[in-house]
Every structure is written in C-alpha cells, then in structure tokens.
Design an enzyme around this catalytic site. Structure first.
Site, PDB file in Angstrom:
ATOM      1  N   MET A 187       0.805  -1.212   0.000  1.00 15.30           N
ATOM      2  CA  MET A 187       0.000   0.000   0.000  1.00 15.30           C
ATOM      3  C   MET A 187       0.846   1.273   0.000  1.00 15.30           C
ATOM      4  SD  MET A 187      -3.187  -0.329  -0.450  1.00 15.30           S
ATOM      5  CE  MET A 187      -2.600  -1.462  -1.700  1.00 15.30           C
ATOM      6  N   ASP A 188       2.124   1.181   0.312  1.00 15.16           N
ATOM      7  CA  ASP A 188       3.007   2.328   0.086  1.00 15.16           C
ATOM      8  C   ASP A 188       3.278   2.475  -1.411  1.00 15.16           C
ATOM      9  OD1 ASP A 188       3.355   3.512   2.554  1.00 15.16           O
ATOM     10  OD2 ASP A 188       5.000   2.199   3.122  1.00 15.16           O
ATOM     11  N   ASP A 189       3.645   1.370  -2.051  1.00 12.02           N
ATOM     12  CA  ASP A 189       3.859   1.412  -3.499  1.00 12.02           C
ATOM     13  C   ASP A 189       2.579   1.842  -4.217  1.00 12.02           C
ATOM     14  OD1 ASP A 189       6.492   0.694  -3.403  1.00 12.02           O
ATOM     15  OD2 ASP A 189       6.186  -1.392  -3.955  1.00 12.02           O
ATOM     16  N   GLN A 219      -4.638   6.532   2.178  1.00 10.65           N
ATOM     17  CA  GLN A 219      -3.754   5.443   1.763  1.00 10.65           C
ATOM     18  C   GLN A 219      -4.392   4.078   1.978  1.00 10.65           C
ATOM     19  OE1 GLN A 219      -0.059   5.220   3.878  1.00 10.65           O
ATOM     20  NE2 GLN A 219       0.880   3.805   2.439  1.00 10.65           N
TER      21      GLN A 219
END
Length: 895
Positions: A187-189, A219
């Site tokens: 979920m960062d990518d 996010q």
C-alpha cells in the site's frame, strides 16, 4: 524501438511546465512524485534533516548504504531510487521565515503534494483555501493514511497497517494459518501510484477547464477496491470470506471445500507454485493450466508420466477434485529441472509457466527486463553510478526516464531560494545561521557543498522551468453534471480482457465515455465467477460487474471487413484506445496505431500486455499468479519455517498483477493526454504487466543492487535479509492485529499502553520508569514484546486497534473484506456507491475511490453493460447505420 540516452534527453516531456512542491516522506508520497519527475515535471522536495524520513533512518544503521561508504544523509541508495528526478531544499517549516518561503514556493507551483497526518498544512496556514489565495488554480493532493474526512482521520498508518485494514492482508496466506501478508509495503507502493494517478488526472482537468482542486486521498482506502469481486459476492450470495479453505494459498480453489470462487479468476487446476532444482530458497516456479489442451500439453512436456494419464485428470473438475495428487505429481517433475528451463519448455508448448523470481533474479537473470532497459545506470553525486528502476511503460513521443539520481540533502537551496524565489545571498547565509535552512544543533561539516554555497556570493542563475506559474492551455470545456469527472468529454474505445479492464474502469469512473468493444457473444471475462446467486451466466458475472462499471458496451468482430470498417470509423473520432491483445495482433488487421493515427493524429493508444511489445518474453502467456511469481511478489510473501514448516512462497489474492499493470498504464496514458492537451499530438503507450509487477516490491530490488542481499519471507510482515520482530499479534477473539513492539509500540508510546494494561492487571513491570529510556527499551524489546503479546491475547482485536490508535500507536486490525464492508469511516467518506441491476432486481454496493475530488468528482455512472447493450445507440445513433443494416450485421456475425 529502444531510444538511445542522448535521443531520449532531447525529446519533449509530457509534464514540461509543471512544478510540483513535494512535502512527502518515507515511501508512498516520494514514490508518487518520482514518476511525475520522470515524466518531466519539476519536483522541488522540501525536507528537514532531523525529521523522520528515509534519509534519517539511514544514519546509524547503514540501511541502503553501499559497502565502502559512510552512512549519512546522502548515501542511502534506496532513498536515491525512491527520490530520483527531484530537487532538494531544506527548510524549517515551523518558523515564520520558513513558512513565508513555503508560501512563496506555493505561489509559483502547479501542485502541492504531502502525506503528513491530517491538519499539518492547516497549522502552517496552508490549507486549501489558503493556497488558493496564493494561486487560484492550485492543485492540492493530500495523501494521509485515513484522509482528511471521516471519524478516524486522526489515526496513523503505514503500508502494513493499510494492507491490514483494507482486507488485503487477510487474502494472502494458507487456509487454517495466520495471514501471510504481503512481504513489503504494497500500500506504500500502490498508494504512491494512486497519488500519481490522482495528480495527473487533476492536472489534466486543470488543463481543459482552468480549475484547480483539492484531492483528499486515503492510503488505506486505496487497497479496499483491490479485493476484486469479494464485496459483490458477500452481498449477492451471502457468502463470507471468513470460510473454510479461504484464502487458498496459490490455488484457485482449496481441495475438499465447496467449489466457490477464491477471486483468482477462473477456478482451474493446476494453479500453484512448485519446487524446482537445485532446491534453493527461491527455486520455485508457477504453472497454470486453464484449458484441457494446456493440461495435455503439460503432460507431454513432463514426458507423459503414467500417473498423469489417469482419466481422473482429463477434466478441470477432475483435476480440481484430485489437486493434492496432481500437484505432487507435477512437483516430482519440476524438482528435476531448473525454474527457467521449466518456463521455456512450458511456454514453447503453450503452457503458462513462469519462475518465482527473487530480487536478484529480476536484476541479474531476467532477459525481458534487461532488453526493456528496466535498470539503467545514473550517476549519484555521493555514491557514484548505480542502476535506477525505469518506467514500465514506453511513450512514443514523450518518454519517461530518470534524468538524475536522488538529490543530496539541501543540494538546491541556493538555486531555488536565490535563483527561483529571488532572496539575496545574505538572506541565504542568515538562513543557515538562524536555523531556517539547517538545524543549529546538527553538524554540517561533512556536507561540504553546503559551505560552498554559503561561500559562493555569485548570483544564482535559475536553470529550471520559468520562475512564475506557466499558464496552462486555454480551457476547452466547462464541467457540468454530465462531464464533472476529470475525463468528461473524452471518447475511449476499450478492447481489453482481464489485463486492461481495470484501467478502463478507472478512466470511466473519472468521467470518460468508455465504449467496451466485445466479440459477439461477449468478452471472455464474463465467464469468470463468482456469479450472481451462483447461476453461471455471461450476464451475471460479479467479476465482470466489478471491473466494468461506467462503461457502455457494443459487440463487434474486428476480424471481419465490416467490423474493421466500423472500428476505423469509431477510431477516427476517438481520443483514446485501450487494448490488451497479443503483440502484433491489431497491426495484422490493419488496426495498429500507425494505421489509425493517419486519420486521427491526436489519437492515443495504450497497449497493456503481459510483457510488452518487445523482448524475448513478449509472446509468453501470463496470468495473475504467473506475474506475481515472475514480478517478485511471491519471493517476498509467505511464512517463516518456525510458523509453517515447508511452506511455499505465497501470491496474495484479488488479481493484483492486473491492478499493478493498470495503475502504471493509467499513469503513462494520462501523461500522454496531458501532453496532447498542450500540443494536440497523440502517441502510443506500450505498457507491460510484468514490468509493473517487477517495480512493485518496495525496496527489494534496491536491497540487492546496493547491499547484495536477498530478502527472506517473514510471516505477516516485511521480507528482510535478516529476521525482524513479529508485528502480527493474535488477540483474545482469535483475530489478528498488526501492531507489534518496535516501530509500532515505541518507548515514547509504551507508558500510555502500559497504563491500560495495568487497569487489567496485565502490565507486569512495564509501568517501571526505566522503560521510558529508549536505550533500556531497545535492550528489553524481546521481553516487552512478550508482555504486550500476552496482553493483546486477552483483549479483542478491535478494542486494541481503536484504543491504541487513540494513544498514538500506529497499528491496524487485520480485517476480512466482510469487515471492511461495514467500516463506518468509509461511510463517512461516501466511499460506497449503490449500483442498481434491474435485470435481477438487485442493488449492490460497489467500492469507490480512495480520493475525494472537490473539483472533478469520481462517480459510477452506470452498471456494467449487458452484451451488446449499446449496439443500436452507438452503431446507429452515433455512426449512422440503419436498423436494417444493423440486423444484417447481426445475422452475419459481425455484431
């Protein structure tokens, strides 16, 4: 054709004239802005040396620092890869002088992007309404964990927390075991991808309307729609995802359980990962046989072993029923060969197979990525020349490329503050002395270039984009109720299957008129379950319903002359064509980009294929499982031996390979639209699912490039070259919380948690003042973790999640999609959209966007189309055919 570096450097850029003010940190925000920079935007990164960030985390640990270099603010290779294509300024935004300079930067920027917690910019006097006073058409993209709206907006998050809350962590693992998780911050990518997607759509909207806006992105909510058809299945069939045999590991169905969809596309066997020779940690391959023909071909490739000729394996139902025996027989063969040899033998015979590739494999052993120049060297001023990861799409007119490595901290202070903003050299020197440009208590002597700019009294010449705002094109439309989305007024033709239908939906839900062109009888994904009330029917596929909202639909056989004639006519007035056919197929029909652009020079065509249009693997077959194997996801996801002995690498559920491919294809396509909005020129976009997946494992490849380390799978948390503390904790109700001791429960946050634990008589000695000392805390971390784990085992997951978040402890409930469906924070944000299906008398809630757009609202405008539903509307009403002509075309099988 691959362009030379010199040729690329002189080509136009899609985002020329766009200035981005970057207040982001860690991964999602910087990853977003990295791609805007690669597309030609001027990105000014505002940072502070003492703030928590990926630079600071490098000091003292050496994380990402190549051997032979000191660990400091400039030597983190992973930071360089995540932050390439940017300028860096250091600025203390807590001081009046710093805030004044920030406001001056806002006034000359097109878009401001930040991923702080809710309210930070407002406290600086830079809320959206404040920014509009500085520049009326400013775009403000906020990328906080929970968004700026909703009851939980003050909660904290990071990639693993977002995955847990969104339902994605739950869908990755083996039945009867704790979730395996994703092995990196998916979920960062992906949050970064959506940041770039939302930024680009807002820039395009501004270019055609003259209007800026605030986009409020969350996010963790980014992950919710990525659960595939699960939410529709829960509602339509009253089927919980909390069930026996789910998630099914790498299989499309777990043996011995009811034959219900596992949201992995078709329910087939074999569909699994298998050990290969020589038996090392990442010596695995994936094999998928969708048809009986593919199975028979696999039997031949295996040398026709007697067991495989048993009639019980002749049909899909038989293979599903006997999967254990089937997989054992296949693995007995795969263990005799190396994984690339298996891939080559299988693919030559028409059997879909790919190796499970580690980060080292993707960099050293993948000929497709090498030929497509995924890793190209760029010089870094502190650590020398190293490869950086390139874009997984190729734009024919405005290539995306890395034009510089990550900047040195404060490298561009003189250029930006003196050259762009026009402060005097004396003001710059004073700013270093008074703490505006550098912390007073932080030694800067090792960063000699900072002293050089202090000593350099010559006038700074601004070499970047024009100093003031570069005026966007004159508006060409005014938003109204029918074209409120960013892409209102665009005509899009979509000829895609599972590879590209998500891309089409993303564009359609943002306002474009997307016409899905299917072969007579319907597109193949209509045969994928689950189905409404479990009745197999091409008009009742919940999978198809999920991925095709807001589209109109027609049928057309483009292999007939009449079909090609009608398609060319539609293409002549289209803005965009999306297609996912095999490389060379459309050109063979005279419908390639070069054929169509002759009559429509403004046309943009995006081809999203498994491996791209060129390279040794371009004709190989792919699937979601195969791409997650070759892309590196499986190498990082799974279980430790101590938790699940002899466990395979795991591919998470929900069709993530197709999502990854669509996200990057969206970025390349909308960049082309932005360029066209300025120049009128179209172009061709060659996008690759494999390359998109290869880019989506956070720091795994960087870890190999800069440290020569291959990560190891760890249960429910990030893969790492060394074992880390567990973060997935079992709670008293049998559910899991992502919230272990370390970067979740810290020395600063322990006292508040210990107070609650003490109320229940479970604090043991954690109330002792000594644990407030970070050194003592770190020395006793294993013990503290044991005490906290025992405590969490006595309370419910949701009580722990909400109470700990209110204490400022970054944690998240590992939730099933069923539980996500009832999250009140989503209701606060208006996330769910009710879509009516009159043909079955049902209304289902569909997932919405992760962002709230105040200027170009996202919306689902219609349910997925029936087969040929809009034939008359489009072919007669818009192309001018008579009903009699349409009838003739139907009788001859053209429509």
């Amino acid at each position: 054709m691959v362009q030379t570096e010199a040729a690329v450097a002189t080509t136009p850029r899609a985002l020329e004239g766009v200035r981005v003010l970057d207040f982001t940190w860690v991964r999602a925000g910087p990853w977003c802005n990295r791609w805007l920079g690669a597309l030609g935007a001027e990105v000014i990164k505002v940072e502070w040396p003492q703030a928590p960030n990926t630079r600071g985390e490098n000091i003292g640990t050496g994380a990402g620092t190549p051997d032979g270099f000191p660990a400091n603010l400039n030597t983190n290779g992973h930071f360089s890869d995540t932050n390439c294509n940017k300028l860096s300024v250091t600025l203390n935004t807590r001081t009046p002088r710093g805030q004044d300079l920030v406001k001056r930067l806002v006034a000359v920027s097109d878009i401001v992007i930040e991923n702080f917690a809710y309210g930070v910019l407002e406290r600086w006097g830079l809320g959206y309404e404040d920014m509009k006073k500085l520049r009326p058409d400013i775009i403000y993209l906020s990328m906080s964990g929970f968004g700026h709206t909703g009851r939980d907006r003050d909660y904290q998050t990071m990639g693993p927390i977002a995955q847990a809350l969104s339902g994605l962590t739950y869908t990755s693992g083996l039945p009867g075991q704790q979730p395996a998780g994703w092995g990196w911050s998916y979920m960062d990518d992906t949050g970064g991808m959506y940041g770039a997607m939302y930024a680009l759509s807002a820039i395009y909207h501004r270019n055609v309307t003259g209007e800026g806006q605030h986009v409020d992105q969350s996010q963790w909510i980014t992950g919710a729609p990525l659960n595939g058809a699960a939410f529709l299945d829960i509602q339509a069939n009253d089927r919980s995802t909390i069930r026996e045999g789910y998630p099914p590991g790498n299989r499309a169905h777990w043996p011995g359980t009811p034959l219900t969809s596992a949201y992995r596309e078709r329910t087939v066997a074999p569909h699994n990962a298998y050990r290969t020779s020589p038996g090392g940690y990442n010596d695995w391959c994936a094999i998928v046989c969708v048809t009986d023909r593919e199975w028979r071909s696999l039997v031949e490739v295996m040398g026709s072993p007697p067991w495989a000729k048993d009639s019980k394996f002749d049909t899909v139902s038989g293979r599903l029923q006997h999967q254990e025996e089937l997989d054992a027989g296949i693995e007995a063969w795969t263990k005799t060969l190396e994984k690339y040899e298996i891939m080559e033998r299988c693919q030559r015979a028409g059997v879909p197979s790919m190796p499970v590739q580690s980060s080292q494999d993707r960099f050293d052993n993948d000929p497709q990525l090498r030929q497509r120049e995924m890793y190209r060297p760029v010089e870094h001023l502190a650590i020398g020349t190293w490869p950086l990861q390139n874009a997984p799409f190729k734009l024919s007119e405005t290539p995306a490329y890395n034009h510089q490595a990550g900047p040195l901290v404060g490298q561009h202070n003189k250029d930006v503050f003196e050259g762009l903003l026009g402060i005097s050299h004396e003001e710059l020197v004073d700013g270093f002395e008074d703490g505006t440009f550098w912390p007073r208590d932080l030694d800067r002597t090792q960063y000699t270039y900072l002293q050089d700019m202090i000593d350099d009294g010559s006038a700074a010449e601004w070499m970047g984009q024009p100093k003031g705002p570069l005026s966007p094109p004159a508006p060409v439309r005014t938003p109204d109720a029918e074209t409120a989305g960013a892409f209102g007024g665009l005509r899009v033709l979509e000829l895609t299957d599972e590879k590209g239908q998500w891309l089409g939906k993303l564009i359609a839900d943002l306002g474009a008129d997307v016409i899905k062109i299917e072969p007579p009888g319907g597109e193949c994904t209509r045969t994928v379950g689950p189905f409404y009330q479990d009745v197999p029917n091409r008009e009742k596929s919940l999978y198809f319903w999920h991925y095709n909202t807001s589209k109109r639909g027609i049928t057309l056989d483009i292999e007939t002359e009449d079909g090609r004639r009608l398609f060319r006519k539609m293409a002549g007035s289209a803005d965009l064509i999306l297609e996912s056919y095999s490389p060379g197929y459309l050109p063979s029909l005279g419908l390639g980009y070069d054929d169509l652009k002759e009559s429509n020079p403004g046309l943009i065509m995006c081809s999203l294929t498994s491996f791209g249009q060129t390279g040794p693997w371009k004709d190989y077959a792919g699937s979601d499982l195969l791409h997650l194997a070759a892309g590196g996801q499986m190498a990082g996801c799974g279980y430790e031996e101590i938790d699940v002995p002899d466990a395979p690498p795991i591919a998470g559920g929900g069709g993530q390979a197709w999502h990854m491919g669509s996200h990057f294809a969206f970025i390349g396509t909308v960049a082309a639209l932005i360029y066209r909005s300025r120049t009128g020129r179209g172009q061709y976009v060659d996008a690759s699912v494999h390359e998109a997946c290869a880019l989506t494992t956070e720091g795994h490849v960087s870890n190999w490039i800069y440290k020569n380390q291959v990560v190891q799978r760890q249960t429910g948390r990030h893969a790492s070259a060394t074992r880390t503390d567990p973060t997935q904790m079992l709670c008293g109700d049998g559910k899991y919380l992502n919230g272990g001791v370390g970067n979740r429960v810290t020395a600063a946050r322990l006292p508040a948690l210990a107070e609650w634990m003490d109320e229940l008589g479970l604090a043991e000695d954690l109330m002792d003042e000594k644990y407030k000392d970070p050194a003592v805390f770190n020395e006793n971390r294993p013990y503290i973790a044991e005490v906290v784990a025992r405590f969490l085992g006595s309370v419910s997951r949701d009580e722990a999640y909400h109470r700990m978040q209110k204490m400022g402890i970054n944690c998240g409930a590992v939730r099933s999609p069923d539980e996500v469906l009832e999250d009140p924070h989503l209701w606060d944000r208006g996330f769910w959209t009710e879509v009516t299906y009159p043909e079955v008398g049902a209304t289902l809630r569909h997932p919405g966007p992760a962002g709230i757009f105040n200027g170009s609202p996202w919306r689902i405008s219609r349910r997925a189309p029936l087969i040929g539903e809009h034939n008359e509307e489009v072919l007669c009403g818009e192309l001018g055919l008579s009903r009699a002509e349409l009838s003739v075309l139907a009788e001859s099988g053209v429509v």
